[in-house]
Design a protein around this motif. Structure first.
Motif, PDB file in Angstrom:
ATOM      1  N   ALA A 475      -9.845  10.019 112.472  1.00 36.85           N
ATOM      2  CA  ALA A 475     -10.247  10.188 113.868  1.00 36.85           C
ATOM      3  C   ALA A 475     -10.560   8.842 114.512  1.00 36.85           C
ATOM      4  N   ALA A 476     -11.252   7.983 113.787  1.00 35.69           N
ATOM      5  CA  ALA A 476     -11.547   6.647 114.322  1.00 35.69           C
ATOM      6  C   ALA A 476     -10.272   5.837 114.492  1.00 35.69           C
ATOM      7  N   ILE A 477      -9.381   5.940 113.524  1.00 33.67           N
ATOM      8  CA  ILE A 477      -8.124   5.195 113.611  1.00 33.67           C
ATOM      9  C   ILE A 477      -7.269   5.711 114.767  1.00 33.67           C
ATOM     10  N   ALA A 478      -7.248   7.034 114.971  1.00 33.31           N
ATOM     11  CA  ALA A 478      -6.470   7.596 116.073  1.00 33.31           C
ATOM     12  C   ALA A 478      -6.997   7.117 117.423  1.00 33.31           C
ATOM     13  N   SER A 479      -8.315   7.082 117.561  1.00 29.16           N
ATOM     14  CA  SER A 479      -8.913   6.612 118.816  1.00 29.16           C
ATOM     15  C   SER A 479      -8.582   5.139 119.047  1.00 29.16           C
ATOM     16  N   SER A 480      -8.723   4.336 118.011  1.00 27.81           N
ATOM     17  CA  SER A 480      -8.414   2.914 118.142  1.00 27.81           C
ATOM     18  C   SER A 480      -6.928   2.701 118.412  1.00 27.81           C
ATOM     19  N   SER A 481      -6.091   3.508 117.763  1.00 28.39           N
ATOM     20  CA  SER A 481      -4.654   3.396 117.967  1.00 28.39           C
ATOM     21  C   SER A 481      -4.284   3.675 119.414  1.00 28.39           C
ATOM     22  N   ARG A 482      -4.911   4.690 119.997  1.00 28.60           N
ATOM     23  CA  ARG A 482      -4.641   5.016 121.395  1.00 28.60           C
ATOM     24  C   ARG A 482      -5.083   3.895 122.321  1.00 28.60           C
ATOM     25  N   ALA A 483      -6.262   3.337 122.039  1.00 25.19           N
ATOM     26  CA  ALA A 483      -6.761   2.232 122.860  1.00 25.19           C
ATOM     27  C   ALA A 483      -5.883   0.992 122.727  1.00 25.19           C
ATOM     28  N   LEU A 484      -5.474   0.691 121.489  1.00 34.84           N
ATOM     29  CA  LEU A 484      -4.620  -0.477 121.273  1.00 34.84           C
ATOM     30  C   LEU A 484      -3.278  -0.322 121.966  1.00 34.84           C
ATOM     31  N   LEU A 485      -2.751   0.894 121.972  1.00 33.78           N
ATOM     32  CA  LEU A 485      -1.468   1.131 122.620  1.00 33.78           C
ATOM     33  C   LEU A 485      -1.560   0.848 124.111  1.00 33.78           C
ATOM     34  N   GLU A 486      -2.682   1.214 124.721  1.00 35.60           N
ATOM     35  CA  GLU A 486      -2.874   0.930 126.139  1.00 35.60           C
ATOM     36  C   GLU A 486      -2.973  -0.570 126.409  1.00 35.60           C
ATOM     37  N   GLN A 487      -3.353  -1.321 125.390  1.00 36.28           N
ATOM     38  CA  GLN A 487      -3.479  -2.771 125.538  1.00 36.28           C
ATOM     39  C   GLN A 487      -2.188  -3.498 125.194  1.00 36.28           C
ATOM     40  N   GLY A 488      -1.184  -2.775 124.693  1.00 35.21           N
ATOM     41  CA  GLY A 488       0.071  -3.410 124.334  1.00 35.21           C
ATOM     42  C   GLY A 488       0.189  -3.722 122.863  1.00 35.21           C
ATOM     43  N   VAL A 489      -0.486  -2.931 122.016  1.00 34.93           N
ATOM     44  CA  VAL A 489      -0.413  -3.117 120.563  1.00 34.93           C
ATOM     45  C   VAL A 489      -0.080  -1.776 119.926  1.00 34.93           C
ATOM     46  N   LEU A 490       0.977  -1.770 119.129  1.00 36.38           N
ATOM     47  CA  LEU A 490       1.388  -0.557 118.432  1.00 36.38           C
ATOM     48  C   LEU A 490       0.895  -0.609 116.994  1.00 36.38           C
ATOM     49  N   LEU A 491       0.096   0.381 116.610  1.00 37.87           N
ATOM     50  CA  LEU A 491      -0.420   0.478 115.241  1.00 37.87           C
ATOM     51  C   LEU A 491       0.535   1.325 114.418  1.00 37.87           C
ATOM     52  N   THR A 492       1.030   0.778 113.308  1.00 38.97           N
ATOM     53  CA  THR A 492       1.977   1.514 112.466  1.00 38.97           C
ATOM     54  C   THR A 492       1.373   1.959 111.141  1.00 38.97           C
ATOM     55  N   ARG A 493       0.262   1.386 110.737  1.00 38.06           N
ATOM     56  CA  ARG A 493      -0.390   1.792 109.482  1.00 38.06           C
ATOM     57  C   ARG A 493      -1.890   1.840 109.724  1.00 38.06           C
ATOM     58  N   GLY A 494      -2.420   3.068 109.830  1.00 40.06           N
ATOM     59  CA  GLY A 494      -3.807   3.236 110.218  1.00 40.06           C
ATOM     60  C   GLY A 494      -4.802   2.545 109.316  1.00 40.06           C
ATOM     61  N   ALA A 495      -4.525   2.524 108.008  1.00 38.01           N
ATOM     62  CA  ALA A 495      -5.464   1.923 107.064  1.00 38.01           C
ATOM     63  C   ALA A 495      -5.665   0.439 107.318  1.00 38.01           C
ATOM     64  N   ALA A 496      -4.726  -0.182 108.036  1.00 34.43           N
ATOM     65  CA  ALA A 496      -4.851  -1.620 108.306  1.00 34.43           C
ATOM     66  C   ALA A 496      -6.078  -1.927 109.156  1.00 34.43           C
ATOM     67  N   LEU A 497      -6.500  -0.993 110.009  1.00 32.90           N
ATOM     68  CA  LEU A 497      -7.694  -1.220 110.830  1.00 32.90           C
ATOM     69  C   LEU A 497      -8.934  -1.394 109.974  1.00 32.90           C
ATOM     70  N   GLU A 498      -8.974  -0.692 108.847  1.00 34.30           N
ATOM     71  CA  GLU A 498     -10.123  -0.834 107.960  1.00 34.30           C
ATOM     72  C   GLU A 498     -10.144  -2.211 107.304  1.00 34.30           C
ATOM     73  N   VAL A 499      -8.957  -2.724 106.986  1.00 31.56           N
ATOM     74  CA  VAL A 499      -8.867  -4.005 106.286  1.00 31.56           C
ATOM     75  C   VAL A 499      -9.229  -5.165 107.213  1.00 31.56           C
ATOM     76  N   LEU A 500      -8.967  -4.994 108.510  1.00 30.62           N
ATOM     77  CA  LEU A 500      -9.170  -6.090 109.459  1.00 30.62           C
ATOM     78  C   LEU A 500     -10.583  -6.650 109.444  1.00 30.62           C
ATOM     79  N   SER A 501     -11.564  -5.801 109.204  1.00 33.24           N
ATOM     80  CA  SER A 501     -12.948  -6.260 109.264  1.00 33.24           C
ATOM     81  C   SER A 501     -13.252  -7.302 108.199  1.00 33.24           C
ATOM     82  N   GLY A 502     -12.444  -7.342 107.135  1.00 30.61           N
ATOM     83  CA  GLY A 502     -12.687  -8.305 106.071  1.00 30.61           C
ATOM     84  C   GLY A 502     -11.790  -9.526 106.126  1.00 30.61           C
ATOM     85  N   VAL A 503     -10.934  -9.630 107.158  1.00 32.40           N
ATOM     86  CA  VAL A 503     -10.000 -10.750 107.252  1.00 32.40           C
ATOM     87  C   VAL A 503     -10.754 -12.054 107.488  1.00 32.40           C
ATOM     88  N   GLY A 504     -10.461 -13.053 106.659  1.00 37.56           N
ATOM     89  CA  GLY A 504     -11.069 -14.367 106.829  1.00 37.56           C
ATOM     90  C   GLY A 504     -10.038 -15.460 107.013  1.00 37.56           C
TER      91      GLY A 504
END
Length: 813
Positions: A475-504
């Motif tokens: 549900a969180a990924i779907a909401s973020s995916s919809r918001a990102l799409l409106e900003q011009g970003v297409l999400l193709t793998r939902g689990a990637a949003l979880e990984v982003l928080s740890g990117v260094g």
């Protein structure tokens, strides 16, 4: 069908009344429907693999008639095993086949048993979920056509990993999953309407006849949903139990079974509540999740197929001084082919006649066309830019650069992430706890109050059903995916949003990622000794000369408005172009081509000279300009403490120039795909979570290896197919925005998980104590899921509002 209808022992289809074929299994004759099933069943039973029929969870596919001649049809591939297989040590090869008909673990066991018993086959791995069979074998001892015949003989039709066969298999699998989802969705809508009336009747009163009618139609609608849409959960549960594992589908199958059986008992006895609404609701939501997972899996399987589209279907083969069109896959080492200007090189090879320039940007990342002369190597998939050349093939198709990259992609995508393994481990514990609590509840009420046995046990299973828990992340990924799409970003793998928080660490490609990938004029120098020329006139002459050219330099002059009738006698050469403009002969090209007597030390993308018979007129300095907001994005990312790196296949001067302009201090040039993958893996070995941003075909393998990947606008199809995020706008500002969205999404996921776990911990004891009846448990589970969805909805609204201005600015630019 009548009561006397016989069913085939092998495939399960009805046996024709005039068919008397049988096979002997465990001393008893068993009917089969055709000679094909008879042959396959006899082979399985006589080869000491009769256990297949004991452990299979679905009937086999009926053998096709044409399978009898499959060995003969595959003989033309016997000498081409390297085309689809990769060579190992000691004359061994690894082959990947797409096999039709794999249904369960018993199918995998049967295939392994049949193949590994053959001399020449060392190892067989079967992936039940994708239908791929990986075989390590020695072609000298066992031909490829014989392997195909063995698989066909036991009822599994093999296909080489070509797009047509795979596409048909994926389409069929997706169609079946969509049908199950549709049946579950329609059933849920109907039964929930009846359930509302029944629940309202409990509080406001309802006649016995109306109540019985609503229960009866609920039973009628629920039954096909359970046995058609819910069949996959029973199959999965049985498969995991037969393998001595407890999967997530075990409590699901148990819950819907208990709910359905108890509801049927209560309906037939006329006492107690029915819970058909809980059954269809469970099946629908879980089927929806499975369908989303299927779509993602199919996307991953298609990535390697995009590589095949780089190569031409046909090649112009030279034989006895004559040419003939042949399939590009038929080319072999030492063959000679002719490649005309604008065509794609069909194979790796060496130029033996002529000279040209090749565009290798999609494969190597080199932004400038590369001059190719006699003796130079060319890469399959690169584009011949200027002149017709003849090439001697140096590698078979299976060993070409494109094939190697395809195998690298497939290898990288089969690696399971740390997060996937962690999820599986905790899922097993969760299932064990749920079943233990349900068992203890049943045991307690069995000893104390038998009337509470079913209601309390079912309430525990229903209330602990991980609907809210399973919705917490999607549900969180779907909401973020919809918001990102409106900003011009297409999400193709939902689990990637979880990984982003740890990117260094963020690794950027250069050409086409940080830069536009197309040359632009950064400086025009007019020869002070030549009168009558200014920037406008020299730009017009250059634009006319490059008007019909396919060379990348022509793009630098494409914005100049010119009249076509002002140019004639245009001729393209390896390093430039010449023609007549207003009846004056001009040349445009590098210093050598235009006979300019200078030492042309170029530190930018390139430098071209315009000359006539009297000498040089103008010099155009070209550069690969930065993408919109590239420097601003890099500065913002560095300010947030991220480590930024450039990995590029381009030459040192070009990479150094971009690094200096963007402020990125760490960069590496002349990196091929293998070197990029190894560098990324070294970063991951240090415990770093890496985001890779790229655009080219050469970036696809490293995009697959990265923890999370992103492509920019204009990226190649293959790169997009391996990316987790696709930027559709020209600006790079969304790179930073995606990272922020990932961190917010992770926070919301934690909130959802905390609520779901707290709800289960608080509600399960009350359900076990009999204080919550099943309909309350179903209602509580629905409300818990609703709260998770609403909380995730806040994320979509907040993210969209914060990014509106950035999105508008990116779109305007």
């Amino acid at each position: 069908m009548t009561e006397n209808t016989r069913f085939c022992f092998h495939c399960g289809e009805p046996v024709p009344s005039n068919c008397n074929l049988t096979v002997e299994a465990e001393g008893q004759p068993q009917p089969v429907c055709c000679s094909g099933c008879e042959a396959v069943a006899t082979l399985i039973l006589r080869s000491s693999q009769s256990r297949y029929y004991q452990f299979r969870t679905e009937n086999a596919i009926k053998p096709a008639v044409e399978d009898a001649g499959i060995e003969a049809s595959w003989k033309r591939f016997d000498e081409r095993h390297s085309l689809w297989g990769s060579q190992l040590k000691n004359a061994r090869y690894e082959l990947l086949l797409q096999v039709e008909g794999i249904r369960c673990a018993a199918c995998a066991w049967l295939i392994r048993s049949q193949l590994e018993a053959r001399q020449g086959i060392d190892q067989v791995q079967v992936d039940v979920t994708t239908g791929f069979v990986r075989i390590n074998w020695q072609p000298e001892k066992l031909r490829l056509s014989k392997i195909a015949a063995i698989l066909s003989a036991i009822g599994y039709r093999p296909h080489l990993p070509l797009e047509g066969a795979e596409a048909m298999g994926r389409q069929q699998e997706r169609r079946s999953a969509l049908k199950r989802l549709g049946v579950a969705g329609l059933g849920m809508m109907q039964v929930m309407m009846y359930a509302v009336a029944l629940y309202a009747g409990d509080s406001m009163g309802i006649s016995e006849g109306s109540e019985r009618f609503l229960q009866w139609v609920s039973l009628m609608v629920t039954t096909p949903v359970l046995f058609y849409s819910g069949k996959v959960f029973y199959t999965s549960a049985w498969r995991s139990l037969s393998n001595r594992r407890v999967g997530m589908d075990v409590p699901v199958a148990l819950a819907i079974s208990i709910a359905f059986i108890m509801s049927c008992i209560n309906f037939l006895s006329g006492n107690g509540h029915v819970y058909f609404d809980s059954v269809v609701m469970f099946i629908f939501f879980l089927s929806l999740g499975r369908y989303a997972e299927l779509v993602i899996r199919h996307r991953n399987l298609q990535t390697g197929l995009a590589l095949a589209r780089l190569l031409p279907e046909w090649a112009e083969l030279i034989r006895d001084e004559e040419t003939q069109q042949v399939p590009a896959t038929d080319l072999r080492r030492t063959d000679q082919v002719r490649v005309r200007a604008g065509q794609t090189f069909p194979a790796d090879g060496m130029i033996i006649k002529g000279g040209t320039e090749a565009n290798e940007a999609l494969l190597t990342g080199e932004s400038r066309p590369v001059a190719k002369r006699v003796g130079d190597k060319v890469i399959a998939g690169s584009i011949n830019q200027s002149q017709t050349v003849e090439v001697e093939v140096s590698k078979d198709p299976g060993d070409s650069t494109v094939s190697v990259m395809g195998r690298m992609l497939l290898k990288s995508q089969t690696h399971r992430s740390h997060y996937a393994r962690l999820s599986e481990r905790y899922a097993g514990w969760f299932v064990a706890v749920v079943l233990t609590v349900a068992g203890l509840t049943a045991a307690w009420w069995l000893l104390t109050d038998l009337s509470m046995l079913f209601p309390a046990t079912l309430a525990v299973l229903v209330i602990s059903c991980p609907c809210a828990l399973s919705l917490a992340t999607p549900a969180a990924i779907a909401s973020s995916s919809r918001a990102l799409l409106e900003q011009g970003v297409l999400l193709t793998r939902g689990a990637a949003l979880e990984v982003l928080s740890g990117v260094g660490t963020i690794v950027f490609d250069k050409t086409g990622t940080l830069t536009t990938g197309s040359p632009s004029i950064v400086n025009t120098v007019i020869n002070p000794e030549r009168e009558g020329f200014n920037e406008e006139t020299v730009s017009r002459i250059a634009a006319l000369l490059e008007l019909d050219s396919s060379h990348p330099v022509a793009k630098a002059f494409s914005g100049v408005q010119v009249r076509r009738d002002a140019i004639n006698d245009v001729r393209n050469y390896e390093n430039g172009v010449e023609g007549r403009v207003d009846n004056v002969s001009y040349r445009l090209g590098n210093a050598t081509f235009t006979d300019v007597n200078v030492i042309d030390l170029v530190t930018t993308l390139g430098r071209v000279w315009l000359t006539d018979e009297s000498g040089w007129i103008a010099r155009f300095d070209l550069d690969d300009g930065l993408r919109d907001a590239a420097a601003e994005t890099i500065a913002a990312l560095q300010a947030s403490g991220l480590e930024l790196i450039i990995l590029s296949g381009d030459h040192h001067q070009a990479v150094a120039s971009v690094a200096q302009r963007t402020g990125i201090r760490t960069w590496y040039a002349e990196q091929n795909p293998q070197m990029k993958m190894e560098y990324l893996e070294s970063l991951q070995a240090q415990g770093k979570t890496v985001l890779m941003v790229g655009d080219g075909i050469n970036d696809a393998p490293v995009l697959s290896v990265a923890d999370v990947s992103m492509t920019v606008s204009g990226a190649s199809e293959l790169a997009n197919s391996t990316a987790d995020f696709i930027l559709t706008g020209l600006s790079l500002l969304n790179v930073k925005n995606v990272l922020e969205t990932g961190r917010k999404t992770q926070a919301v996921i934690r909130q959802n998980l905390l609520w779901a776990l707290a709800y289960n911990l608080l509600a399960v004891p009350f359900a076990a104590a009999g204080m919550i009846v099943p309909w309350m448990a179903a209602l509580g589970m629905s409300l818990s899921s609703l709260l998770v969805v609403l909380n995730s909805g806040r994320l979509a609204k907040r993210t969209t509002n914060q990014a509106t201005s950035i999105h508008r600015r990116a779109v305007m630019r």
